[in-house]
Write an enzyme that holds these catalytic residues in place. Structure first.
Site, PDB file in Angstrom:
ATOM      1  N   PRO A   2      74.739  90.278  19.988  1.00  0.00           N
ATOM      2  CA  PRO A   2      75.264  91.603  20.357  1.00  0.00           C
ATOM      3  C   PRO A   2      75.803  91.582  21.784  1.00  0.00           C
ATOM      4  O   PRO A   2      75.120  91.133  22.701  1.00  0.00           O
ATOM      5  CB  PRO A   2      74.035  92.516  20.263  1.00  0.00           C
ATOM      6  CG  PRO A   2      73.014  91.759  19.496  1.00  0.00           C
ATOM      7  CD  PRO A   2      73.309  90.309  19.728  1.00  0.00           C
ATOM      8  N   GLU A   3      77.039  92.025  21.950  1.00  0.00           N
ATOM      9  CA  GLU A   3      77.620  92.146  23.287  1.00  0.00           C
ATOM     10  C   GLU A   3      77.602  93.623  23.683  1.00  0.00           C
ATOM     11  O   GLU A   3      77.113  94.464  22.941  1.00  0.00           O
ATOM     12  CB  GLU A   3      79.033  91.552  23.304  1.00  0.00           C
ATOM     13  CG  GLU A   3      78.999  90.038  23.083  1.00  0.00           C
ATOM     14  CD  GLU A   3      80.295  89.346  23.530  1.00  0.00           C
ATOM     15  OE1 GLU A   3      81.061  89.933  24.292  1.00  0.00           O
ATOM     16  OE2 GLU A   3      80.518  88.215  23.081  1.00  0.00           O
TER      17      GLU A   3
END
Ligand SMILES: [Zn+2]
Length: 271
Positions: A2-3
């Site tokens: 996840p960014e």
């Protein structure tokens, strides 16, 4: 992994379900996350009302009446809001049970996620105190990046991914922002003109905002808070498109390895 857009999407997904709710209990099934969840934590948070669902870099900040929970999704974590009685799955590590009858459930196969709690000012927490500006904050602007690039020979892609300069610009969005800014990823930071720096700042903001609007990028391990995958992948110009035609000029997208990460660019659109 996840960014920033995925974390912001998660924040927006959980916000309407948690803010104003009271925590009935915190049930920890597996305390061995990236850092061990303290045994004392459930007693500290039980009975408290959730005031705000915030974010700093990739930390979700769940502000309670007497402190703040800091939650990191790690490499493979996700949060879902579910009816409390929903059977647990493998890798469900904790439940934050709410007085609505729902639970905020954390699942993380690789256990690089984390859960901390502080009763001090959260921006002074050791995990947050030294973080660089947010890319969508006014402090991240042309002047700031211009000064940061002047005496640095490091490749521009490496520089914008350095969390001591700006937080939350990960591998996908660095490649995409450089394409939009028409700058090759291997260029030395100090070789960028002021105009290129300005374009890069605008591109970083634009690509992150677009990703947040569409709910992040669909990655194998990522599912948004409502269980729907993100749709940003369909809008990527270069990332994981090696050999495919550039969406602007039709030349094949090139790939190479930079700092152990795959980098993608167009030899014609980027100078
Ligand atoms: Zn092109």
């Amino acid at each position: 992994m996840p960014e920033l857009p995925e974390v912001e999407t998660t924040r927006r997904g959980i916000e309407p379900h948690v803010v104003g709710r009271r925590i009935v209990s915190l049930a920890v099934y597996e305390p061995r996350l990236r850092w061990r969840v303290p045994n004392s934590l459930p007693a500290q948070v039980a009975g408290q009302k959730i005031r705000v669902a915030g974010r700093r870099a990739k930390y979700l900040l769940i502000e309670l009446e007497s402190g703040t929970l800091l939650l990191h999704l790690g490499m493979s974590g996700n949060l879902r809001v579910l009816p409390a009685q929903t059977p647990r799955l493998a890798h469900d590590h904790f439940d934050l049970l709410l007085d609505s009858g729902q639970t905020l459930r954390f699942n993380d196969p690789r256990r690089f996620g984390s859960l901390h709690y502080t009763t001090e000012a959260v921006d002074q927490h050791p995990l947050l105190a030294r973080l660089a500006p947010e890319p969508l904050d006014v402090a991240f602007n042309t002047e700031y990046l211009w000064r940061a690039t002047r005496r640095r020979s490091v490749a521009i892609k490496q520089l914008i991914m350095n969390s001591l300069l700006v937080v939350g610009v990960g591998n996908i969005y660095a490649s995409e922002a450089l394409f939009r800014a028409r700058v090759r990823p291997r260029r030395s930071a100090r070789s960028l003109s002021r105009e290129e720096v300005a374009r890069l700042v605008r591109s970083i903001r634009a690509v992150l905002k677009a990703a947040i609007r569409t709910g992040g990028t669909t990655l194998r391990d990522y599912v948004g808070a409502n269980g729907n995958p993100g749709y940003f992948r369909q809008k990527l110009f270069v990332y994981e498109r090696a050999g495919q035609p550039c969406r602007k000029c039709r030349k094949p997208i090139r790939q190479f390895t930079q700092g152990q990460r795959s980098t993608y660019y167009c030899t014609s659109c980027q100078k």
